[in-house]
Motif scaffolding. Structure first.
Motif, PDB file in Angstrom:
ATOM      1  N   VAL A  52       2.891  18.474 -25.391  1.00  0.00           N
ATOM      2  CA  VAL A  52       1.943  17.713 -24.817  1.00  0.00           C
ATOM      3  C   VAL A  52       2.067  16.858 -23.663  1.00  0.00           C
ATOM      4  O   VAL A  52       1.373  17.462 -22.929  1.00  0.00           O
ATOM      5  CB  VAL A  52       1.636  16.207 -25.782  1.00  0.00           C
ATOM      6  N   GLY A  53       3.020  17.391 -22.469  1.00  0.00           N
ATOM      7  CA  GLY A  53       4.059  17.535 -22.410  1.00  0.00           C
ATOM      8  C   GLY A  53       5.173  16.882 -21.607  1.00  0.00           C
ATOM      9  O   GLY A  53       6.055  16.409 -22.404  1.00  0.00           O
ATOM     10  N   ASN A  54       5.210  16.198 -20.147  1.00  0.00           N
ATOM     11  CA  ASN A  54       6.351  14.933 -20.292  1.00  0.00           C
ATOM     12  C   ASN A  54       6.365  13.769 -20.684  1.00  0.00           C
ATOM     13  O   ASN A  54       5.627  13.740 -21.066  1.00  0.00           O
ATOM     14  CB  ASN A  54       6.903  15.389 -18.118  1.00  0.00           C
ATOM     15  N   ALA A  55       7.494  12.944 -20.588  1.00  0.00           N
ATOM     16  CA  ALA A  55       7.236  11.280 -21.011  1.00  0.00           C
ATOM     17  C   ALA A  55       5.806  10.651 -21.020  1.00  0.00           C
ATOM     18  O   ALA A  55       5.440   9.601 -21.643  1.00  0.00           O
ATOM     19  CB  ALA A  55       9.145  11.347 -21.102  1.00  0.00           C
ATOM     20  N   VAL A  56       5.861  10.989 -19.343  1.00  0.00           N
ATOM     21  CA  VAL A  56       5.191  10.465 -19.086  1.00  0.00           C
ATOM     22  C   VAL A  56       3.644  10.944 -20.093  1.00  0.00           C
ATOM     23  O   VAL A  56       2.346  10.392 -20.346  1.00  0.00           O
ATOM     24  CB  VAL A  56       4.321  10.367 -17.554  1.00  0.00           C
ATOM     25  N   LYS A  57       3.140  12.657 -20.231  1.00  0.00           N
ATOM     26  CA  LYS A  57       1.880  12.307 -20.728  1.00  0.00           C
ATOM     27  C   LYS A  57       2.368  11.609 -21.961  1.00  0.00           C
ATOM     28  O   LYS A  57       1.272  12.296 -22.988  1.00  0.00           O
ATOM     29  CB  LYS A  57       1.936  13.978 -20.240  1.00  0.00           C
ATOM     30  N   ARG A  58       3.085  12.583 -22.812  1.00  0.00           N
ATOM     31  CA  ARG A  58       3.010  11.618 -24.417  1.00  0.00           C
ATOM     32  C   ARG A  58       3.264  10.559 -24.613  1.00  0.00           C
ATOM     33  O   ARG A  58       2.140  10.393 -25.274  1.00  0.00           O
ATOM     34  CB  ARG A  58       4.455  12.206 -24.723  1.00  0.00           C
ATOM     35  N   ARG A  63      -1.313   6.260 -26.259  1.00  0.00           N
ATOM     36  CA  ARG A  63      -1.598   4.539 -25.930  1.00  0.00           C
ATOM     37  C   ARG A  63      -3.233   5.526 -26.539  1.00  0.00           C
ATOM     38  O   ARG A  63      -4.171   4.185 -26.963  1.00  0.00           O
ATOM     39  CB  ARG A  63      -1.232   4.555 -24.663  1.00  0.00           C
ATOM     40  N   ARG A  64      -2.971   6.077 -25.810  1.00  0.00           N
ATOM     41  CA  ARG A  64      -5.008   6.816 -26.591  1.00  0.00           C
ATOM     42  C   ARG A  64      -5.575   7.036 -27.918  1.00  0.00           C
ATOM     43  O   ARG A  64      -6.340   6.455 -28.300  1.00  0.00           O
ATOM     44  CB  ARG A  64      -5.476   7.878 -26.130  1.00  0.00           C
TER      45      ARG A  64
END
Length: 124
Positions: A52-58, A63-64
């Motif tokens: 999915v990506g880095n920690a921010v994107k995960r 959250r979504r």
């Protein structure tokens, strides 16, 4: 918006394995995968892997997924739910996610059947 307290989080690997292997329905969308297993014990897990990506994107993806799940929490059947995020969920429009979520719930059989809350009165 509902509360996630009604559904305890799945934490043990054996709980995940039980849902993955014994899922009654698995529903794929371009943004997430829903695993649903009917049982008397309720539980939920939100998963976003490194694809999915880095920690921010995960974290944004989870959250979504939590927001989608909590929206209709009172309408779910008892059981175990695992929602696995796919990389496009980070950039997806929330309206598209809601539509896909509704369709996934209906097709997986995870929604309770609505009850008629009113009685019909016959004219005399």
């Amino acid at each position: 918006m509902g509360r996630l307290n009604r559904f305890p989080h799945l934490t043990q690997q054996r709980e995940f394995d039980r849902v993955y292997k014994g899922a009654d329905k698995v529903w794929h969308t371009p943004w997430f995968v829903l695993f649903f297993r009917k049982s008397s014990e309720c539980g939920v897990a939100f998963v976003a892997g490194k694809k999915v990506g880095n920690a921010v994107k995960r974290n944004r993806a989870k959250r979504r997924l939590r927001a989608l799940f909590a929206d209709r929490i009172s309408h779910y059947r008892p059981g175990a739910y695992i929602l696995v995020a796919k990389p496009p969920i980070v950039e997806a429009d929330y309206g598209e996610l809601e539509t896909a979520w509704t369709k996934a719930l209906e097709r997986s059989g995870a929604l309770r059947k609505p009850r008629n809350s009113f009685r019909q009165v016959r004219p005399s």
